[in-house]
Design an enzyme around this catalytic site. Structure first.
Site, PDB file in Angstrom:
ATOM      1  CG  LEU A   1       9.428  -0.698  -4.075  1.00 52.28           C
ATOM      2  CD1 LEU A   1      10.306  -1.828  -4.567  1.00 52.28           C
ATOM      3  CD2 LEU A   1      10.160   0.148  -3.061  1.00 52.28           C
TER       4      LEU A   1
ATOM      5  N   GLY B   1       5.698  -0.934  -0.801  1.00 51.70           N
ATOM      6  CA  GLY B   1       6.871  -0.275  -0.220  1.00 51.70           C
ATOM      7  C   GLY B   1       6.494   0.804   0.792  1.00 51.70           C
TER       8      GLY B   1
ATOM      9  CG  ASN C   1      -0.271  -3.750  -2.954  1.00 48.86           C
ATOM     10  OD1 ASN C   1       0.824  -3.411  -2.525  1.00 48.86           O
ATOM     11  ND2 ASN C   1      -0.874  -3.105  -3.930  1.00 48.86           N
ATOM     12  CD  GLU C   2       4.997  -6.008  -2.166  1.00 50.18           C
ATOM     13  OE1 GLU C   2       4.031  -6.395  -1.477  1.00 50.18           O
ATOM     14  OE2 GLU C   2       5.809  -5.172  -1.768  1.00 50.18           O
TER      15      GLU C   2
HETATM   16  C1  LIG Z   1       9.882  -7.333  -8.347  1.00 50.31           C
HETATM   17  C2  LIG Z   1      10.151  -7.389  -6.872  1.00 50.31           C
HETATM   18  C3  LIG Z   1       9.056  -6.770  -6.073  1.00 50.31           C
HETATM   19  C4  LIG Z   1       9.456  -5.631  -5.301  1.00 50.31           C
HETATM   20  C5  LIG Z   1       8.450  -5.203  -4.283  1.00 50.31           C
HETATM   21  C6  LIG Z   1       7.609  -4.105  -4.775  1.00 50.31           C
HETATM   22  C7  LIG Z   1       7.122  -3.211  -3.955  1.00 50.31           C
HETATM   23  C8  LIG Z   1       6.303  -2.073  -4.398  1.00 50.31           C
HETATM   24  O1  LIG Z   1       6.157  -1.118  -3.660  1.00 50.31           O
HETATM   25  S1  LIG Z   1       5.591  -2.077  -5.949  1.00 50.31           S
HETATM   26  C9  LIG Z   1       4.516  -0.666  -6.004  1.00 50.31           C
HETATM   27  C10 LIG Z   1       3.189  -1.033  -5.420  1.00 50.31           C
HETATM   28  N1  LIG Z   1       2.348   0.127  -5.335  1.00 50.31           N
HETATM   29  C11 LIG Z   1       1.042   0.079  -5.550  1.00 50.31           C
HETATM   30  O2  LIG Z   1       0.457  -0.936  -5.833  1.00 50.31           O
HETATM   31  C12 LIG Z   1       0.314   1.376  -5.445  1.00 50.31           C
HETATM   32  C13 LIG Z   1      -0.166   1.848  -6.775  1.00 50.31           C
HETATM   33  N2  LIG Z   1      -0.835   3.140  -6.656  1.00 50.31           N
HETATM   34  C14 LIG Z   1      -2.077   3.276  -6.149  1.00 50.31           C
HETATM   35  O3  LIG Z   1      -2.733   2.364  -5.702  1.00 50.31           O
HETATM   36  C15 LIG Z   1      -2.640   4.663  -6.191  1.00 50.31           C
HETATM   37  O4  LIG Z   1      -1.870   5.433  -7.078  1.00 50.31           O
HETATM   38  C16 LIG Z   1      -2.656   5.380  -4.807  1.00 50.31           C
HETATM   39  C17 LIG Z   1      -3.685   4.715  -3.886  1.00 50.31           C
HETATM   40  C18 LIG Z   1      -1.279   5.369  -4.144  1.00 50.31           C
HETATM   41  C19 LIG Z   1      -3.067   6.861  -5.023  1.00 50.31           C
HETATM   42  O5  LIG Z   1      -4.273   6.914  -5.744  1.00 50.31           O
HETATM   43  P1  LIG Z   1      -4.716   8.258  -6.467  1.00 50.31           P
HETATM   44  O6  LIG Z   1      -4.591   9.399  -5.537  1.00 50.31           O
HETATM   45  O7  LIG Z   1      -6.043   7.993  -7.082  1.00 50.31           O
HETATM   46  O8  LIG Z   1      -3.592   8.520  -7.578  1.00 50.31           O
HETATM   47  P2  LIG Z   1      -3.460   7.790  -9.001  1.00 50.31           P
HETATM   48  O9  LIG Z   1      -3.678   6.328  -8.894  1.00 50.31           O
HETATM   49  O10 LIG Z   1      -4.268   8.528  -9.996  1.00 50.31           O
HETATM   50  O11 LIG Z   1      -1.893   7.997  -9.301  1.00 50.31           O
HETATM   51  C20 LIG Z   1      -1.355   9.275  -9.686  1.00 50.31           C
HETATM   52  C21 LIG Z   1      -0.204   9.022 -10.613  1.00 50.31           C
HETATM   53  O12 LIG Z   1       0.816   8.336  -9.921  1.00 50.31           O
HETATM   54  C22 LIG Z   1       1.155   7.142 -10.635  1.00 50.31           C
HETATM   55  N3  LIG Z   1       1.551   6.106  -9.668  1.00 50.31           N
HETATM   56  C23 LIG Z   1       0.809   5.566  -8.707  1.00 50.31           C
HETATM   57  N4  LIG Z   1       1.513   4.680  -7.991  1.00 50.31           N
HETATM   58  C24 LIG Z   1       2.744   4.662  -8.537  1.00 50.31           C
HETATM   59  C25 LIG Z   1       3.939   3.942  -8.232  1.00 50.31           C
HETATM   60  N5  LIG Z   1       4.016   3.061  -7.234  1.00 50.31           N
HETATM   61  N6  LIG Z   1       5.014   4.184  -8.991  1.00 50.31           N
HETATM   62  C26 LIG Z   1       4.973   5.051 -10.010  1.00 50.31           C
HETATM   63  N7  LIG Z   1       3.882   5.776 -10.342  1.00 50.31           N
HETATM   64  C27 LIG Z   1       2.778   5.568  -9.608  1.00 50.31           C
HETATM   65  C28 LIG Z   1      -0.118   6.778 -11.378  1.00 50.31           C
HETATM   66  O13 LIG Z   1       0.166   5.927 -12.445  1.00 50.31           O
HETATM   67  C29 LIG Z   1      -0.586   8.144 -11.801  1.00 50.31           C
HETATM   68  O14 LIG Z   1       0.244   8.528 -12.917  1.00 50.31           O
HETATM   69  P3  LIG Z   1      -0.362   9.384 -14.140  1.00 50.31           P
HETATM   70  O15 LIG Z   1      -1.517   8.595 -14.687  1.00 50.31           O
HETATM   71  O16 LIG Z   1       0.771   9.503 -15.104  1.00 50.31           O
HETATM   72  O17 LIG Z   1      -0.778  10.691 -13.527  1.00 50.31           O
END
Ligand SMILES: CCCCC/C=C/C(=O)SCCNC(=O)CCNC(=O)[C@H](O)C(C)(C)COP(=O)(O)OP(=O)(O)OC[C@H]1O[C@@H](n2cnc3c(N)ncnc32)[C@H](O)[C@@H]1OP(=O)(O)O
Length: 243
Positions: A49, A94, A118-119
């Site tokens: 998400l 997600g 991993n929420e």
């Molecule tokens: C409240 C009810 C709960 C609802 C259930 C929720 C479900 C979900 O899905 S919550 C989201 C959970 N997601 C994660 O924990 C993943 C987080 N991201 C990562 O672990 C990593 O980004 C990666 C492994 C997916 C990729 O790693 P890498 O290639 O090293 O890229 P970066 O970490 O440098 O990320 C680049 C850029 O993207 C932004 N970002 C990463 N994930 C998200 C996201 N889920 N949503 C929005 N933005 C995300 C990250 O912050 C970086 O941004 P900038 O620093 O601005 O470039």
């Protein structure tokens, strides 16, 4: 279908809406019987998400976002098509959910390509229908452990627990997806589709009955100061990882 929402294929409101529209188009095309879901960006299947949709917005936006997510889940989980996930990158939260609602999951063998719900690591809770989807795939005990600990499984462990059906070398991912598809398409559509509907109906009904309450729960949960703080801290951690 290639997921393409740079940089990490996060499931933004726009992305979810487009996915639903494209799925509908494919399902209405009589020439299409199956779909391989993969990422345009090897290395990241989907970051799950979009955290930006859940941070610093108003309740109406949270409600709209959650409704779109429910819509996507309902559409893909009940798709008449054979849906094979060719997971060519990391697949947290997600992203994992999206692959769990496909019919078959193949993960490329790379230790960086972890998958799981991993929420809890973010200080948030996977809702009941995420949990139901996982329980349907790996069973109750394994789900309880994976959900409480927020486990992200590397390929060999994901295969062992049953979160994915196959792990293959990265360069064999697409060809394996096509041969799996051929196997599934050899089954008469009507019999396979009715069986899929029968298997998934109780889980679908569980959400359909509680859709509005689930939206309200999400809105009040995500609007809490403590949850907003957790999400902001997690985003900050992601950003700091780079520097
Ligand atoms: C409240 C009810 C709960 C609802 C259930 C929720 C479900 C979900 O899905 S919550 C989201 C959970 N997601 C994660 O924990 C993943 C987080 N991201 C990562 O672990 C990593 O980004 C990666 C492994 C997916 C990729 O790693 P890498 O290639 O090293 O890229 P970066 O970490 O440098 O990320 C680049 C850029 O993207 C932004 N970002 C990463 N994930 C998200 C996201 N889920 N949503 C929005 N933005 C995300 C990250 O912050 C970086 O941004 P900038 O620093 O601005 O470039």
């Amino acid at each position: 279908m290639k997921l393409k929402n740079p940089p990490v294929n996060s499931l933004s409101l726009e992305m979810l809406t487009e996915l639903v529209i494209n799925l509908e188009k494919l399902e209405n095309d009589k020439a299409v019987r199956g779909l391989v879901l993969t990422s345009e960006y090897p290395g990241i299947f989907s970051a799950g998400l979009d955290l930006m949709e859940m941070c610093g917005r108003n309740p109406a936006h949270y409600a709209e976002y959650w409704k779109a997510l429910q819509e996507f889940w309902l559409k893909l989980y009940q798709s008449s098509l054979v849906v094979v996930a060719a997971i060519n990158g990391a697949s947290p939260a997600g992203g994992c959910l999206m692959s769990l609602i496909c019919d078959y999951r193949i993960l490329a063998d790379n230790p960086k390509y972890t998958i799981g719900l991993n929420e809890t690591l973010l200080g948030i809770v996977a809702p009941f229908w995420f949990k139901d989807t996982m329980v349907n795939t790996i069973g109750h005990r394994a789900s309880e452990r994976a959900l409480q600990l927020g486990l992200l499984f590397p390929p060999a462990e994901a295969l062992q627990v049953g979160l994915v059906d196959q792990v293959v070398p990265e360069d064999k991912l697409q060809s394996t997806a096509l041969s799996v598809m051929a196997q599934w398409l050899a089954i008469p559509d009507h019999a396979r589709q009715l069986t899929k509907t029968m298997m998934r109906k109780p889980t679908v009904d569980h959400l359909v009955k509680q859709r509005d309450a689930d939206i309200q729960n999400f809105v009040s949960f995500v609007s809490r100061d403590s949850i907003q703080k957790s999400l902001q801290m997690y985003l900050q951690k992601l950003r700091q990882k780079k520097s």
